[in-house]
Design a protein around this motif. Structure first.
Motif, mmCIF file in Angstrom:
data_model
loop_
_atom_site.group_PDB
_atom_site.id
_atom_site.type_symbol
_atom_site.label_atom_id
_atom_site.label_comp_id
_atom_site.label_asym_id
_atom_site.label_seq_id
_atom_site.Cartn_x
_atom_site.Cartn_y
_atom_site.Cartn_z
ATOM 1 N N ASN A 82 0.966 4.187 -2.837
ATOM 2 C CA ASN A 82 0.731 5.591 -2.522
ATOM 3 C C ASN A 82 1.840 6.470 -3.060
ATOM 4 O OD1 ASN A 82 -1.514 6.750 -0.873
ATOM 5 N ND2 ASN A 82 -1.275 4.757 0.049
ATOM 6 N N GLU A 128 -8.598 9.591 -1.332
ATOM 7 C CA GLU A 128 -7.557 9.056 -0.444
ATOM 8 C C GLU A 128 -8.107 8.898 0.970
ATOM 9 O OE1 GLU A 128 -4.211 8.595 -1.252
ATOM 10 O OE2 GLU A 128 -3.441 8.205 0.757
ATOM 11 N N PHE A 148 -1.617 8.644 5.887
ATOM 12 C CA PHE A 148 -2.436 8.800 4.685
ATOM 13 C C PHE A 148 -3.262 10.080 4.740
ATOM 14 C CE2 PHE A 148 -2.571 4.047 3.509
ATOM 15 C CZ PHE A 148 -1.316 4.178 2.992
ATOM 16 N N MET A 153 -5.989 3.693 -7.495
ATOM 17 C CA MET A 153 -6.792 3.522 -6.290
ATOM 18 C C MET A 153 -7.802 2.393 -6.457
ATOM 19 S SD MET A 153 -8.358 6.679 -4.279
ATOM 20 C CE MET A 153 -6.907 7.653 -4.275
ATOM 21 N N THR A 169 4.116 12.658 6.990
ATOM 22 C CA THR A 169 3.910 11.425 6.221
ATOM 23 C C THR A 169 5.073 10.454 6.402
ATOM 24 O OG1 THR A 169 2.758 12.740 4.582
ATOM 25 C CG2 THR A 169 3.409 10.553 3.933
ATOM 26 N N GLU A 209 0.840 -1.215 0.000
ATOM 27 C CA GLU A 209 0.000 0.000 0.000
ATOM 28 C C GLU A 209 0.869 1.257 0.000
ATOM 29 O OE1 GLU A 209 -3.391 -0.032 -0.038
ATOM 30 O OE2 GLU A 209 -2.934 -2.106 -0.473
ATOM 31 N N TYR A 237 -8.646 4.984 1.064
ATOM 32 C CA TYR A 237 -7.467 4.463 1.764
ATOM 33 C C TYR A 237 -7.640 4.524 3.271
ATOM 34 C CZ TYR A 237 -4.149 3.423 -1.839
ATOM 35 O OH TYR A 237 -3.497 2.838 -2.854
#
Lengths: 119, 163
Positions: A42, B56, B37, A68, B13, A38, B60
């Motif tokens: 990203n 996102e 994230f 995504m 991050t 993951e 996510y």
């Protein structure tokens, strides 16, 4: 653009290296390994979005959206596979999962491959 | 102002990701990763991609991480993971490879050759939608087919078979 594209690429490179580190280190837990994948995806999305901002086109954002959707498909399948293997083998250690879990298949003799409780 | 915000969010991050991959307990790792994230979503917003930032957060930090958390709690892998922490034997080669990647990045930066600053105007949401559905319509269909296959595959693997 608020920052140069170079800095966005540096951030994406650091994130990608951390994802590679996570995948290579956590062989004892397949869930942490998937988390590493993951992180790498990203980083790829960050490159696409930064490129889209740099050149002023929308194609990078479109491909980030594709990544995504691909990730959600991949995660659902991979976690279903983890649940299936955990039921069969009672482990999440990648090094112990050397064969598929076909019922009735002959077990390899070496290794810590005791059969888990049948579901 | 936005530049400082970018560097701050980038630091959050990277630190969140580092803490996530060095954390022994998977649930704590997931929580660190969710914060990472979130700040990445704010970076996407700063890079003029509000739709990607929203997705996102929703997909996510919302769906995927909750799915991970669900599987961790269902399999109960966090409790018995004491002997499974990777040792120095696993860390050293992996850090060597990550160092090689970062060194390559540094070499590329040192030799320059980056493209000149491009167009200043950011792509708006209208441009995004037009590009998505006019130029990449086939890709949308393929992605939706792939999601359908993933659902079928997950159902197949998750089905309880046997006596």
């Amino acid at each position: 653009m608020i920052v140069p594209l170079t800095h966005v690429l540096i951030l994406a490179g650091i994130l990608f290296a951390l994802g590679v580190l996570c995948v290579l280190v956590w062989r004892s837990n397949v869930i942490m390994l998937l988390i590493g994948i993951e992180i790498m995806l990203n980083a790829a999305m960050l490159v696409f979005v930064g490129g889209a901002r740099h050149w002023g086109t929308a194609d990078g954002q479109v491909f980030a959206l594709m990544i995504m959707a691909m990730t959600s498909a991949e995660v659902s399948l991979a976690l279903a596979l983890v649940v299936h293997l955990h039921r069969k083998r009672d482990t999440v250690n990648v090094d112990a999962l050397t064969t598929g879990s076909r019922p009735g298949a002959p077990e390899p003799s070496a290794g810590p491959l005791e059969e888990g409780p049948e579901a | 102002m936005e530049a400082y915000l970018f560097y701050l969010l980038a630091a959050v991050t990277v630190i969140g990701t580092v803490l996530a991959i060095t954390e022994k307990h998977p649930v704590h790792a997931i929580v660190y990763l969710v914060s990472s994230f979130f700040s990445l979503a704010a970076i996407f917003f700063l890079l003029a991609a509000p739709l990607i930032a929203m997705f996102e957060v929703i997909i996510y930090a919302g769906a995927v991480m909750v799915l991970f958390m669900f599987v961790i709690m269902m399999l109960d892998v966090g409790r018995s993971g004491d002997g499974l922490r990777p040792g120095l034997r696993q860390w050293l080669p992996a850090m060597l490879l990550a160092g090689v990647i970062l060194a390559l990045l540094g070499m590329m930066l040192a030799h320059g050759g980056w493209p000149a600053p491009g167009a200043g105007a950011a792509a708006t949401l209208r441009d995004f939608s037009l590009t998505l559905f006019r130029q990449h319509g086939v890709a949308i269909e393929i992605i939706s087919l792939q999601l359908l296959f993933a659902v079928v595959g997950a159902l197949y693997f998750g089905k309880r078979r046997g006596p």
